[in-house]
Scaffold this motif. Sequence first.
Motif, PDB file in Angstrom:
ATOM      1  N   TRP A 431       0.816  -1.210   0.000  1.00 46.03           N
ATOM      2  CA  TRP A 431       0.000   0.000   0.000  1.00 46.03           C
ATOM      3  C   TRP A 431       0.852   1.264   0.000  1.00 46.03           C
ATOM      4  O   TRP A 431       0.405   2.311   0.450  1.00 46.03           O
ATOM      5  CB  TRP A 431      -0.929   0.003   1.216  1.00 46.03           C
ATOM      6  CG  TRP A 431      -2.158  -0.835   1.044  1.00 46.03           C
ATOM      7  CD1 TRP A 431      -2.356  -1.830   0.136  1.00 46.03           C
ATOM      8  CD2 TRP A 431      -3.355  -0.728   1.809  1.00 46.03           C
ATOM      9  NE1 TRP A 431      -3.608  -2.376   0.287  1.00 46.03           N
ATOM     10  CE2 TRP A 431      -4.253  -1.725   1.312  1.00 46.03           C
ATOM     11  CE3 TRP A 431      -3.768   0.064   2.865  1.00 46.03           C
ATOM     12  CZ2 TRP A 431      -5.524  -1.913   1.834  1.00 46.03           C
ATOM     13  CZ3 TRP A 431      -5.041  -0.120   3.387  1.00 46.03           C
ATOM     14  CH2 TRP A 431      -5.907  -1.094   2.876  1.00 46.03           C
ATOM     15  N   GLN A 432       2.065   1.185  -0.502  1.00 51.23           N
ATOM     16  CA  GLN A 432       2.952   2.344  -0.466  1.00 51.23           C
ATOM     17  C   GLN A 432       2.441   3.507  -1.299  1.00 51.23           C
ATOM     18  O   GLN A 432       2.891   4.645  -1.122  1.00 51.23           O
ATOM     19  CB  GLN A 432       4.376   1.967  -0.903  1.00 51.23           C
ATOM     20  CG  GLN A 432       4.505   1.452  -2.327  1.00 51.23           C
ATOM     21  CD  GLN A 432       4.389  -0.062  -2.405  1.00 51.23           C
ATOM     22  OE1 GLN A 432       3.614  -0.669  -1.662  1.00 51.23           O
ATOM     23  NE2 GLN A 432       5.167  -0.672  -3.289  1.00 51.23           N
ATOM     24  N   ASP A 433       1.491   3.250  -2.184  1.00 49.60           N
ATOM     25  CA  ASP A 433       0.905   4.338  -2.973  1.00 49.60           C
ATOM     26  C   ASP A 433      -0.256   5.016  -2.247  1.00 49.60           C
ATOM     27  O   ASP A 433      -0.818   5.995  -2.748  1.00 49.60           O
ATOM     28  CB  ASP A 433       0.418   3.811  -4.326  1.00 49.60           C
ATOM     29  CG  ASP A 433      -0.645   2.724  -4.182  1.00 49.60           C
ATOM     30  OD1 ASP A 433      -0.673   2.040  -3.134  1.00 49.60           O
ATOM     31  OD2 ASP A 433      -1.446   2.554  -5.118  1.00 49.60           O
ATOM     32  N   ARG A 434      -0.615   4.518  -1.066  1.00 51.25           N
ATOM     33  CA  ARG A 434      -1.765   5.057  -0.336  1.00 51.25           C
ATOM     34  C   ARG A 434      -1.418   5.612   1.040  1.00 51.25           C
ATOM     35  O   ARG A 434      -2.037   6.572   1.505  1.00 51.25           O
ATOM     36  CB  ARG A 434      -2.834   3.968  -0.144  1.00 51.25           C
ATOM     37  CG  ARG A 434      -3.269   3.295  -1.416  1.00 51.25           C
ATOM     38  CD  ARG A 434      -4.276   2.198  -1.127  1.00 51.25           C
ATOM     39  NE  ARG A 434      -3.995   1.017  -1.921  1.00 51.25           N
ATOM     40  CZ  ARG A 434      -4.757  -0.073  -1.951  1.00 51.25           C
ATOM     41  NH1 ARG A 434      -5.858  -0.111  -1.225  1.00 51.25           N
ATOM     42  NH2 ARG A 434      -4.441  -1.101  -2.692  1.00 51.25           N
ATOM     43  N   ILE A 435      -0.467   4.971   1.730  1.00 46.53           N
ATOM     44  CA  ILE A 435      -0.174   5.313   3.120  1.00 46.53           C
ATOM     45  C   ILE A 435       1.336   5.289   3.342  1.00 46.53           C
ATOM     46  O   ILE A 435       2.105   4.956   2.445  1.00 46.53           O
ATOM     47  CB  ILE A 435      -0.854   4.315   4.094  1.00 46.53           C
ATOM     48  CG1 ILE A 435      -0.390   2.872   3.786  1.00 46.53           C
ATOM     49  CG2 ILE A 435      -2.374   4.417   4.012  1.00 46.53           C
ATOM     50  CD1 ILE A 435      -0.923   1.840   4.767  1.00 46.53           C
ATOM     51  N   GLY A 436       1.757   5.657   4.539  1.00 47.92           N
ATOM     52  CA  GLY A 436       3.165   5.524   4.937  1.00 47.92           C
ATOM     53  C   GLY A 436       3.961   6.801   4.888  1.00 47.92           C
ATOM     54  O   GLY A 436       4.969   6.924   5.583  1.00 47.92           O
ATOM     55  N   THR A 437       3.559   7.765   4.065  1.00 46.69           N
ATOM     56  CA  THR A 437       4.218   9.065   3.981  1.00 46.69           C
ATOM     57  C   THR A 437       3.152  10.134   3.794  1.00 46.69           C
ATOM     58  O   THR A 437       2.017   9.841   3.409  1.00 46.69           O
ATOM     59  CB  THR A 437       5.221   9.148   2.819  1.00 46.69           C
ATOM     60  OG1 THR A 437       4.530   8.856   1.588  1.00 46.69           O
ATOM     61  CG2 THR A 437       6.382   8.177   2.997  1.00 46.69           C
ATOM     62  N   LEU A 438       3.534  11.384   4.050  1.00 47.21           N
ATOM     63  CA  LEU A 438       2.645  12.513   3.828  1.00 47.21           C
ATOM     64  C   LEU A 438       2.982  13.112   2.480  1.00 47.21           C
ATOM     65  O   LEU A 438       3.883  13.942   2.348  1.00 47.21           O
ATOM     66  CB  LEU A 438       2.801  13.538   4.961  1.00 47.21           C
ATOM     67  CG  LEU A 438       2.482  13.012   6.365  1.00 47.21           C
ATOM     68  CD1 LEU A 438       2.675  14.092   7.410  1.00 47.21           C
ATOM     69  CD2 LEU A 438       1.062  12.445   6.434  1.00 47.21           C
TER      70      LEU A 438
END
Length: 483
Positions: A431-438
């Motif tokens: 899900w790195q394209d949705r969550i994990g960073t701002l």
Amino acid sequence: MNVSRIFPLAVGILTATELAAQSPSPTTLVKAGRLLDPRSGNVWSPAAVLIDGGKIKQVGTPSELQAHAGGDAKTIDLGTATLLPGLIDSHTHLLMDDIVGQHQAERARHLNGGYAPAQLLAIDESPSKRVLIGAQMAREDLESGFTTVRNLGHSGIDGDTELRDAINAGRVPGPRILACGRKLETRGETYVQNLNPALADAILQQEFLFIDGADRAREAVRQNVFHNVDVIKVTAEENLTVPELAAAVEEAHRNHLKVAVHAVDKTSIQTAIDAGADSIEHGNGVTDEQLKQMRDKGMFLDFTPTSYGDFFTRVFEATIVEDLTLRPERIGADEPHRQRYNNLVQQIRNSWLKSPDKSDVSDDQVYNSLVQRVLKSGVKFAAGSDMDWHYPGKTRGQTSVGRFPTLHEAGMASLDVIRAITTNAAEMLGWQDRIGTLESGKFADLVAVSGDPIADVSELERVRFVMKDGRVIRNDFQQNQSK
């Protein structure tokens, strides 16, 4: 009373409520003294995040984004706080809330005495009650900053998928859930043994799908796919074969699902590697050669530092059911008190120490070695709480988030601890394209702490602001909020 007239009205009210819960939030500008980007380690100061329709529209300075926000935007000023992405618990058990303090005589009756009685009590609860417990655990996780969790089993047949759907529909508050349904494992490896033969299958089938043989492994995956799971969880012990696990992995991947494998000893870890698992959960007994294989294949190791340090001693001391004769044993030997952890420690010690007969190495040093070897190996890693324990006086979220600073105690840099539960976890979940960073386009999942989590990683235990999908869940900086 005309029931035919009332029923459509009730449906209309319910539908309106659900739509309101899911409707996009207004444009919001969140301002803070600092913003930490876990991926790069860079800090913006001052910082702002512009949110529109539940997603991040832009990240920048307050003066820059104020001009883009528009006159109707809501402003949330967090003062000198530090903003981070919403936290991710990549290994949890929301539908269990076990009491660990069974009397020692009862513990002695079971092969896995510290866990089996508590799990049996959970399994024989009503499925509806377990989902309601899960709803409470989910809300408490969210309030402590977990905006996404991966629930890896012990939820009944469909408890976690139903809880996920209720949260997604706005019926109950909670983090985004990746649900696995029932865990797959071979018969004889279950967490509860020596059950009444007349009842055993009925009990176990609520929690597990058995994969005796490659065909059964594929069928088990398909059963979980029928319940619309997000991930497949497999428990690997020494009697699980590579063809069995490989069949499960192949079927899962065919359905675009990742496979998380519980593997703690050297043999099971090798089975998971050879079968092509996506992540190895726990992995305490991993060797340096296996770490190299995992790195070369791009596999994740998911740390679960649940029993590291004095966690279980503190939980025991918070209960009133402990016999006083047990307390010195708990204080003198925390992790070794658990039978499975005893075995793990010895396996790790033997593989790590050049002199296996060396006896002056503590169990915490052994776990420290695991953390250091993983960091040195270059293996991708994330971290999950593996939490299903009831800690009197603490919420589930407080208990869970308290496990991650122990990775720092084991030698992991604060930034890497934060990465393990943000950027790294997002990648492991796919899900790195949705969550994990701002970043622009991602879900507006934000948390804030008062201090600097790089200087003091325990700040993660004191989250004071939580936003999920652009909606404020918690704001202890309320005095700074304006319209």
